[in-house]
Design a protein around this motif. Sequence first.
Motif, mmCIF file in Angstrom:
data_model
loop_
_atom_site.group_PDB
_atom_site.id
_atom_site.type_symbol
_atom_site.label_atom_id
_atom_site.label_comp_id
_atom_site.label_asym_id
_atom_site.label_seq_id
_atom_site.Cartn_x
_atom_site.Cartn_y
_atom_site.Cartn_z
ATOM 1 N N UNK A 1 0.854 -1.185 0.000
ATOM 2 C CA UNK A 1 0.000 0.000 0.000
ATOM 3 C C UNK A 1 0.886 1.229 0.000
ATOM 4 N N UNK A 2 0.500 2.236 -0.766
ATOM 5 C CA UNK A 2 1.294 3.457 -0.864
ATOM 6 C C UNK A 2 0.418 4.644 -0.490
ATOM 7 N N UNK A 3 0.704 5.201 0.694
ATOM 8 C CA UNK A 3 -0.051 6.323 1.207
ATOM 9 C C UNK A 3 0.704 7.618 0.955
ATOM 10 N N UNK A 4 -0.047 8.708 0.788
ATOM 11 C CA UNK A 4 0.588 9.989 0.532
ATOM 12 C C UNK A 4 1.506 10.400 1.677
ATOM 13 N N UNK A 5 1.099 10.129 2.918
ATOM 14 C CA UNK A 5 1.947 10.514 4.044
ATOM 15 C C UNK A 5 3.274 9.764 4.045
ATOM 16 N N UNK A 6 3.271 8.544 3.495
ATOM 17 C CA UNK A 6 4.520 7.789 3.395
ATOM 18 C C UNK A 6 5.447 8.406 2.354
ATOM 19 N N UNK A 7 4.873 8.863 1.242
ATOM 20 C CA UNK A 7 5.669 9.531 0.210
ATOM 21 C C UNK A 7 6.261 10.834 0.743
ATOM 22 N N UNK A 8 5.459 11.568 1.518
ATOM 23 C CA UNK A 8 5.927 12.834 2.096
ATOM 24 C C UNK A 8 7.023 12.586 3.127
ATOM 25 N N UNK A 9 6.806 11.600 3.985
ATOM 26 C CA UNK A 9 7.805 11.277 5.003
ATOM 27 C C UNK A 9 9.114 10.842 4.346
ATOM 28 N N UNK A 10 9.018 10.033 3.309
ATOM 29 C CA UNK A 10 10.224 9.576 2.603
ATOM 30 C C UNK A 10 10.965 10.759 1.990
ATOM 31 N N UNK A 11 10.218 11.687 1.440
ATOM 32 C CA UNK A 11 10.841 12.872 0.846
ATOM 33 C C UNK A 11 11.710 13.598 1.870
ATOM 34 N N UNK A 12 11.166 13.847 3.048
ATOM 35 C CA UNK A 12 11.886 14.641 4.050
ATOM 36 C C UNK A 12 13.010 13.868 4.725
#
Length: 308
Positions: free
Chosen positions: A59-70
């Motif tokens: 599963x790919x959640x937006x908050x995971x993408x944001x957390x990974x970015x930072x």
Amino acid sequence: MEKRLTRTEMLFSLGFLFMLVFAVGAFFYGVKIGSDKTEAKFIAQTKHLSDSSSGPVSAYQQQDLVSFYHTVFLPYREFQTVWTQTIFKLSTGQLSDPASALKELSNLAKQKYDEAEHASTPSTSPLLEQAQLDFLKGLKMFKEAAQRGASSAKDMTSAELVTLIQKDAYFLEGVKQAMVGQRNYYYAMVKWSSSVNPDIPAQYESPSVLGIQQWNKLPLTVKNKLMADQLKSRMQLVPFYPQDLTARVDGFIVSGEAGKMKMKTIDAVVDLLISTEAVRSGDFSSSKQQLYAKELLPQLPFFFPEQE
């Protein structure tokens, strides 16, 4: 009359050649071992996150993408920016003490490695887990390459040192791992967009020949992933993001330039734009309203800098 080698001389020559081959082989084996050790260490440290009796569900959640970015992507990009700036200054003779500058690069790689290593990546997002590992391996290789360059700096001109670094096996492996990590991150964005909009394919691999008409029908997240693929295949550290390349490709097509030059494939357009250094960081932001006003994107800072 030709002088023939004695038995002792022949054995000495063969022994020397054997040692030379062994030394070269040992060096490249060392590069692989260093990369594998980084991977093994990371897997051991994160094993507890993915252990589950029922097995992880992707599963790919937006908050995971944001957390990974930072926590992972941004630390790596900060390092890459300093790396490219330092190598540019070195190539143009602007560094009075190349050895110290390269030592600082090595220390920075270690610092950013430590930051990214402690980031928590969900086991339900395997592409993000893999991307974290890829960036860690890349930073590890860059650290070694900078250290090796610093050790050689006093005996070389700036031009010779740049050439040495760019041909160094650790540097080349670092670029490879970083580009694979970037590609996996953008692939995770495709997975996310597919979960939000079922009309977007969760998986898309570019055909051997991707025509412009096919490209025009693709959603933006898929286009960005394909441009990350393009950068990975070229093994280049560039200051721009995949979406900047996407925007330049689309702008080139919309302007009619591709048609005037009778270009029919995306590969041809990308080759031209990169070879002429026509892509800049920020190209996506400047074209977003015109080209992508209705496109689905995760709320990441490099897609929405105006919200920072």
